[in-house]
Design a protein around this motif. Structure first.
Motif, short mmCIF file in Angstrom:
data_model
loop_
_atom_site.label_atom_id
_atom_site.label_comp_id
_atom_site.label_asym_id
_atom_site.label_seq_id
_atom_site.Cartn_x
_atom_site.Cartn_y
_atom_site.Cartn_z
N ARG A 128 -2.93 -10.51 8.92
CA ARG A 128 -4.08 -10.83 8.05
C ARG A 128 -4.57 -12.26 8.35
O ARG A 128 -5.76 -12.51 8.41
CB ARG A 128 -3.66 -10.69 6.59
N LEU A 152 -4.82 -2.76 6.91
CA LEU A 152 -5.16 -2.05 5.68
C LEU A 152 -3.95 -1.32 5.09
O LEU A 152 -3.70 -1.39 3.90
CB LEU A 152 -6.30 -1.06 5.97
N ARG A 170 0.86 -1.19 0.00
CA ARG A 170 0.00 0.00 0.00
C ARG A 170 0.89 1.24 0.00
O ARG A 170 2.02 1.20 0.50
CB ARG A 170 -0.85 0.06 1.28
N GLY A 195 -12.83 -0.12 8.86
CA GLY A 195 -13.19 -0.99 7.73
C GLY A 195 -14.64 -1.39 7.75
O GLY A 195 -15.23 -1.65 6.70
N ALA A 196 -15.22 -1.44 8.96
CA ALA A 196 -16.56 -2.03 9.05
C ALA A 196 -17.69 -1.00 9.06
O ALA A 196 -18.70 -1.20 8.39
CB ALA A 196 -16.63 -2.88 10.32
N PHE A 230 -15.41 -5.74 -2.90
CA PHE A 230 -14.53 -6.01 -1.76
C PHE A 230 -13.06 -6.03 -2.20
O PHE A 230 -12.21 -6.57 -1.50
CB PHE A 230 -14.91 -7.33 -1.11
N GLY A 231 -12.78 -5.47 -3.36
CA GLY A 231 -11.41 -5.47 -3.87
C GLY A 231 -11.08 -6.82 -4.49
O GLY A 231 -11.96 -7.64 -4.75
N SER A 232 -9.78 -7.03 -4.69
CA SER A 232 -9.38 -8.27 -5.34
C SER A 232 -7.91 -8.55 -5.04
O SER A 232 -7.17 -7.65 -4.68
CB SER A 232 -9.58 -8.10 -6.85
N ARG A 252 -2.89 0.72 -4.38
CA ARG A 252 -1.74 -0.18 -4.39
C ARG A 252 -0.47 0.65 -4.61
O ARG A 252 -0.54 1.81 -5.05
CB ARG A 252 -1.82 -1.20 -5.53
N ARG A 259 -4.80 -8.24 -1.31
CA ARG A 259 -5.26 -7.27 -0.34
C ARG A 259 -6.78 -7.18 -0.28
O ARG A 259 -7.33 -6.23 0.27
CB ARG A 259 -4.69 -5.87 -0.65
N TRP A 263 2.38 -8.05 7.88
CA TRP A 263 1.04 -7.98 7.27
C TRP A 263 0.46 -9.39 7.11
O TRP A 263 -0.70 -9.63 7.44
CB TRP A 263 1.13 -7.28 5.90
N CYS A 311 -10.66 -7.58 0.81
CA CYS A 311 -11.22 -7.39 2.15
C CYS A 311 -11.36 -8.72 2.91
O CYS A 311 -11.95 -9.66 2.40
CB CYS A 311 -12.60 -6.75 2.01
N PRO A 312 -10.84 -8.80 4.14
CA PRO A 312 -11.02 -10.03 4.93
C PRO A 312 -12.32 -10.02 5.74
O PRO A 312 -12.62 -10.98 6.44
CB PRO A 312 -9.81 -10.00 5.88
C1 HEM Z 1 -19.98 -3.95 3.24
C2 HEM Z 1 -18.88 -4.13 3.91
C3 HEM Z 1 -17.46 -3.95 3.40
C4 HEM Z 1 -16.99 -3.53 2.18
C5 HEM Z 1 -17.79 -3.13 0.96
C6 HEM Z 1 -15.54 -3.55 2.26
C7 HEM Z 1 -14.69 -3.18 1.21
C8 HEM Z 1 -13.31 -3.26 1.27
C9 HEM Z 1 -12.44 -2.91 0.18
C10 HEM Z 1 -12.88 -2.41 -1.19
C11 HEM Z 1 -11.17 -3.11 0.60
C12 HEM Z 1 -9.87 -2.87 -0.20
C13 HEM Z 1 -9.53 -4.17 -0.93
C14 HEM Z 1 -8.42 -4.07 -1.94
O1 HEM Z 1 -7.60 -3.15 -1.85
O2 HEM Z 1 -8.37 -4.92 -2.85
C15 HEM Z 1 -11.21 -3.58 1.96
C16 HEM Z 1 -10.11 -3.90 2.72
C17 HEM Z 1 -10.19 -4.24 4.06
N1 HEM Z 1 -11.33 -4.41 4.81
FE1 HEM Z 1 -13.24 -4.29 4.13
N2 HEM Z 1 -15.16 -3.96 3.51
C18 HEM Z 1 -16.30 -4.23 4.23
C19 HEM Z 1 -16.36 -4.68 5.53
C20 HEM Z 1 -15.28 -4.91 6.34
C21 HEM Z 1 -15.35 -5.36 7.71
C22 HEM Z 1 -16.64 -5.71 8.44
C23 HEM Z 1 -14.06 -5.44 8.17
C24 HEM Z 1 -13.54 -5.84 9.53
C25 HEM Z 1 -14.23 -5.83 10.63
C26 HEM Z 1 -13.18 -5.04 7.08
C27 HEM Z 1 -11.80 -4.98 7.17
C28 HEM Z 1 -10.96 -4.72 6.10
C29 HEM Z 1 -9.51 -4.76 6.19
C30 HEM Z 1 -8.68 -5.07 7.45
C31 HEM Z 1 -9.01 -4.48 4.90
C32 HEM Z 1 -7.54 -4.42 4.47
C33 HEM Z 1 -7.08 -5.75 3.86
C34 HEM Z 1 -5.61 -5.77 3.46
O3 HEM Z 1 -5.06 -4.73 3.11
O4 HEM Z 1 -5.01 -6.85 3.52
N3 HEM Z 1 -13.95 -4.73 6.00
N4 HEM Z 1 -12.54 -3.66 2.35
#
Ligand code: HEM
Length: 505
Positions: free
Chosen positions: A129, A117, A100, A304-305, A436-438, A374, A441, A125, A443-444
């Motif tokens: 993760r 994130l 990132r 994130g949430a 949720f990305g792809s 990215r 990285r 990381w 989304c977990p």
């Molecule tokens: C409708 C619900 C959600 C949407 C639409 C969403 C969407 C996303 C997106 C677009 C990314 C970036 C992915 C990428 O760069 O490819 C992301 C990353 C992330 N999300 Fe979510 N998210 C949601 C819910 C949550 C929840 C509930 C949590 C945790 C409690 C969460 C934790 C994270 C974390 C920690 C990352 C970083 C992952 C990484 O960099 O390895 N997200 N999310």
């Protein structure tokens, strides 16, 4: 002071001219892009009322349809606006672009970017993760929070019922935000906090800071400017405030654990902070973690949430109320599936096939993460163009979701478009739909996030009929989005709810 600034400007101008000259000499070919101004590059194009992803889409149409180069002060950036090129960054060259961008706000506020994130790609990381996927947000853990979702759904219904009973319009943004923050607080901390509102405010500030192309991030070597613009002191202030709140939470959890309790969760169970403290104290992780790392991870969960799930739920309600045919169909389905039930059970939510289409279509038009971020550590070549090291890659998911090349009548809300389409939320093999990305990285929190969206929507549709207040029409209803890493809804939105229980639940 004026002399110092003039001297800095002069030095930067010289370094800009030198860089341009060396680039031309080296024969490297950058992606196409607009003509740059000395010193600031393309920064002036980002100033204005538009949201960044809208500006990027408009600029891309003019200067680089699939891939466009921008110079953001000292920092090179590329904007990706097609599914085909997104696939090259997120799949073909995934490893090269798995890190990132280093953002000052994350270093300052997220404990040296030790969240997930914004953590740089590497051992730490990978470890955190894995902890997140296997311990904090596994399907089993998310299921174990279902009683919280159920309880908060009933509180939400009570609030809506009391407003509708008194003939008051419902502020759906406020109600859904309260629902989501309560769920995340109870899952993470075992209870809602007295300072929840403050925490939400600070987390939102952090999300805006990290995605705002600030002076600190576009002129990283001009340290003095970070102070002069007040950015650094704002970050330090937010860090101090959040650190105090997070510190109190960890202290309380430690006290509970040392007094013999299994955890600080409701009825003595473990919450997310307990799990992290126990992992830290057990020394079982290959890389040991500290209290600061726990604070960063918790801030990540919160950031994130809350906004992502709130935005999706609110936008789904807005789109349905604006499209009464869709609302009636979704409502008929929920009422049919639950008609013989004593209560709405989460396991039955999977039977809500039409609601699933509604949520997919909502995330297409209103992706909570409109831009995927990215960066590369070493020089790469993509589509025959050179991508210099430390280039900020901005994948404009929002623009791809509205591109007529991939979507028929893209500006219209049509859940049925997903009916025969095999794409789901996560198998984004075509890279034209990635809520949720792809890649690495991605989304977990998908399972947790979707559960938090389905449950309130099913309850709200089952129990109430919804319409716009007198004097508002679908055309005058404003859904204005705020910039930020996760998009949020700017203005309050009011609806009229009429209780309509087909059978008591
Ligand atoms: C409708 C619900 C959600 C949407 C639409 C969403 C969407 C996303 C997106 C677009 C990314 C970036 C992915 C990428 O760069 O490819 C992301 C990353 C992330 N999300 Fe979510 N998210 C949601 C819910 C949550 C929840 C509930 C949590 C945790 C409690 C969460 C934790 C994270 C974390 C920690 C990352 C970083 C992952 C990484 O960099 O390895 N997200 N999310």
């Amino acid at each position: 002071m004026v002399n110092l600034i003039s001297f800095c400007l002069f030095l930067s101008f010289i370094s800009f001219v030198l860089r341009q000259w060396m680039k031309r000499k080296s024969g490297r070919k950058l992606p196409p892009g607009p003509r740059k101004l000395p010193l600031i590059g393309d920064m002036h194009r980002l100033v204005g009322a538009k949201l960044p992803h809208v500006t990027f889409r408009d600029l891309s149409k003019q200067y680089g349809k699939d891939l466009m180069h921008l110079q953001l002060g000292e920092v090179p950036a590329v904007v990706v606006s097609s599914a085909e090129v997104a696939k090259l960054f997120l799949k073909t060259h995934d490893l090269d672009f798995a890190t990132r961008p280093r953002v000052l706000a994350c270093d300052e506020v997220m404990y040296d970017s030790s969240d997930i994130l914004f953590s740089p790609y590497g051992e730490y990381w990978r470890q955190m993760r894995k902890v997140c996927i296997t311990e904090l947000l596994s399907a089993r853990t998310v299921r174990s929070f279902s009683y919280i979702r159920e309880d908060e759904s009933h509180r939400l219904l009570d609030r809506v019922r009391s407003s509708s009973g008194a003939g008051r319009p419902i502020n759906i943004v406020d109600e859904v935000t309260t629902f989501m923050t309560s769920i995340i607080c109870r899952a993470a901390f075992g209870k809602t906090l007295n300072r929840t509102e403050e925490l939400v405010k600070f987390v939102n500030e952090i999300l805006i800071m990290v995605s705002s192309f600030s002076v600190a991030d576009t002129f990283p070597s001009w340290k003095i400017l970070h102070f002069l613009t007040g950015e650094k002191s704002r970050m330090v202030k937010v860090r101090r405030e959040t650190d105090e709140i997070m510190g109190d939470i960890i202290k309380e959890h430690r006290n509970n654990l040392s007094s013999g309790k299994t955890g600080s969760g409701e009825s003595g169970s473990e919450d997310i902070v307990d799990v992290l403290i126990k992992l830290m104290d057990s020394n079982s992780l290959p890389m040991s973690i500290t209290d600061d790392n726990i604070k960063a991870i918790i801030l990540d969960m919160f950031g994130g949430a809350v906004d992502t799930s709130t935005t999706t739920t609110v936008c789904a309600m807005v789109e349905m109320v604006k499209n009464p045919r869709v609302l009636a169909k979704a409502q008929a389905e929920v009422r049919e599936v639950f008609k013989v039930k004593e209560r709405l059970e989460e396991s039955d939510v999977e039977k809500l096939a039409y609601l699933n289409l509604v949520i997919k279509e909502t995330m297409r038009l209103h992706p909570p993460g409109p831009v995927l971020y990215r960066e590369n550590n070493k020089e790469s070549v993509v589509c025959g163009y050179t991508i210099p090291p430390k280039t900020r890659v901005l994948i404009n998911a929002w623009a791809i979701n509205r591109d007529p090349e991939y979507w028929e009548d893209p500006e219209s809300f049509k859940p049925e478009r997903f009916e025969d389409d095999p794409m789901d939320f996560t198998r984004s093999s075509q890279f034209k739909y990635m809520p949720f990305g792809s890649g690495r990285r991605m989304c977990p929190g998908i399972t947790f996030g979707l559960a938090n969206v389905y449950t309130p929507l099913a309850h709200l549709l089952y129990h109430f009929d919804w319409e716009l207040p007198h004097g508002t029409t679908p055309h005058t209803l404003k859904l204005t989005e705020l910039p930020g890493l996760a998009m949020s809804v700017k203005d309050d939105i009011f609806f009229i709810a009429a209780a309509s229980p087909p059978t008591a639940v």
